[in-house]
Design a protein around this motif. Structure first.
Motif, PDB file in Angstrom:
ATOM      1  N   ASN A  78       0.815  -0.926   0.003  1.00 14.62           N
ATOM      2  CA  ASN A  78      -0.040  -0.073   0.342  1.00 14.62           C
ATOM      3  C   ASN A  78       1.000   1.031   0.335  1.00 14.62           C
ATOM      4  OD1 ASN A  78      -1.654   1.693   0.853  1.00 14.62           O
ATOM      5  ND2 ASN A  78      -2.896   0.841   1.689  1.00 14.62           N
ATOM      6  N   ALA A  79       0.580   1.921  -1.142  1.00 15.90           N
ATOM      7  CA  ALA A  79       1.569   3.587  -1.072  1.00 15.90           C
ATOM      8  C   ALA A  79       1.349   4.196  -0.452  1.00 15.90           C
ATOM      9  CB  ALA A  79       2.011   3.425  -2.788  1.00 15.90           C
ATOM     10  N   ALA A  80       0.182   4.220  -0.032  1.00  7.34           N
ATOM     11  CA  ALA A  80      -0.215   5.603   0.797  1.00  7.34           C
ATOM     12  C   ALA A  80      -0.245   5.227   2.354  1.00  7.34           C
ATOM     13  CB  ALA A  80      -1.854   5.219   1.056  1.00  7.34           C
ATOM     14  N   PHE A  81       0.875   3.930   3.132  1.00  9.61           N
ATOM     15  CA  PHE A  81       1.661   3.765   4.254  1.00  9.61           C
ATOM     16  C   PHE A  81       3.225   4.477   4.200  1.00  9.61           C
ATOM     17  CE2 PHE A  81      -0.322  -0.343   5.667  1.00  9.61           C
ATOM     18  CZ  PHE A  81      -2.119   0.204   4.653  1.00  9.61           C
ATOM     19  N   SER A  82       3.133   5.474   5.569  1.00  9.52           N
ATOM     20  CA  SER A  82       4.367   6.111   5.252  1.00  9.52           C
ATOM     21  C   SER A  82       4.408   6.336   6.724  1.00  9.52           C
ATOM     22  CB  SER A  82       4.315   7.544   4.920  1.00  9.52           C
ATOM     23  OG  SER A  82       2.714   8.569   5.635  1.00  9.52           O
ATOM     24  N   GLY A  83       5.745   6.407   7.283  1.00 11.72           N
ATOM     25  CA  GLY A  83       6.339   5.962   8.904  1.00 11.72           C
ATOM     26  C   GLY A  83       6.117   7.451   9.162  1.00 11.72           C
TER      27      GLY A  83
END
Length: 272
Positions: A125-130
């Protein structure tokens, strides 16, 4: 391991001109009043039963020595009880200050609260970020191991908190347990906390459904596990009290391998 018990103090207007000898005895019965504490067996420690407050001084501390602290459970709070029996030079031991209960827990050198920076990428999922910087609570689980805990839904628990298109979320049944090589300071292994059935459950997941060694996978269907990325530094620096770690999260029910990639630098901030 050597513990320093509370100070034994002379309640007088001035220090004594000669040494004051204080006799202390073990009194394990005192611990019974604290049901949340585990009595440390007398066979596990020695202590200074005869303490000397030097002439011209007003206080001293007693020492408790644990020859082998590795036998103790870091998940328990231990206690020992003592009674001050007598003091020389005509000093009277106050009835309301003669009993001492010393409570302690076992922590390894990695234990503490750390400030973390880093990067995170999820290959599903590219919408996940740190979310960085963040705070990790490293909690002792053994002589050379800790869990990486963080605040999730009001609970400090092993887990990874990240952003899903701006909203905070976390991976269920996934949290890091890290094992160090004490002789080299290298990180020897990482495991999914929720893959070990011996660990207690938290709001993030229930390890009772994990499969344990060798993969430490959590409950199906995701069956998440952790593994070190060998390209990372993956070590603890005892001088700066800094941990550098690079690892993957694997997930059996997705085709992307690894599912997620993490690289973090943790700098010791304060005691837990």
């Amino acid at each position: 391991l050597v513990l320093r018990a509370p100070v034994v103090t002379l309640e007088s207007d001035a220090a004594d001109a000669s040494d004051v000898n204080v006799v202390i005895e073990s009194n394990p019965a005192l611990v019974a009043a604290y049901p949340d504490l585990t009595l440390l067996p007398s066979s596990e420690y020695t202590f200074t039963s005869n303490l000397t407050i030097p002439a011209g001084k007003r206080n001293d501390t007693m020492s408790i020595t644990l020859p082998n602290s590795s036998t103790l459970d870091p998940n328990l709070s231990y206690a020992v009880g003592f009674t001050i029996i007598s003091a020389s030079n005509n000093y009277i031991v106050a009835s309301n200050a003669r009993n001492i209960v010393l409570k302690f827990t076992i922590k390894n050198r990695y234990d503490g609260i750390y400030k973390a920076t880093g990067s995170f990428r999820d290959n599903v999922n590219a919408a996940f970020s740190g979310i960085y910087p963040k705070e990790y609570y490293l909690t002792t689980t053994g002589a050379n191991s800790v869990t990486f805990g963080t605040l999730i839904n009001g609970e400090i628990a092993p887990g990874y908190l990240f952003s899903n298109a701006g909203a905070g979320t976390y991976f269920g049944n996934f949290g890091l347990q890290v094992f160090f090589d004490n002789s080299t300071n290298a990180i020897a292994e990482v495991r999914n906390y929720y893959g070990d059935p011996n660990n207690p459950s938290t709001g993030v997941g229930d390890p009772a459904n994990g499969n344990g060694a060798p993969l430490y996978q959590a409950a199906p269907p995701a069956r998440r596990s952790a593994i070190l990325d060998a390209t990372g530094v993956n070590a603890y620096d005892p001088v700066t009290r800094t941990i550098r770690i690079k690892y993957f999260m694997l997930q059996a029910n997705v085709t992307q391998v690894p599912r997620s990639e993490f690289e973090e630098v943790l700098v010791y901030d304060r005691a837990r």
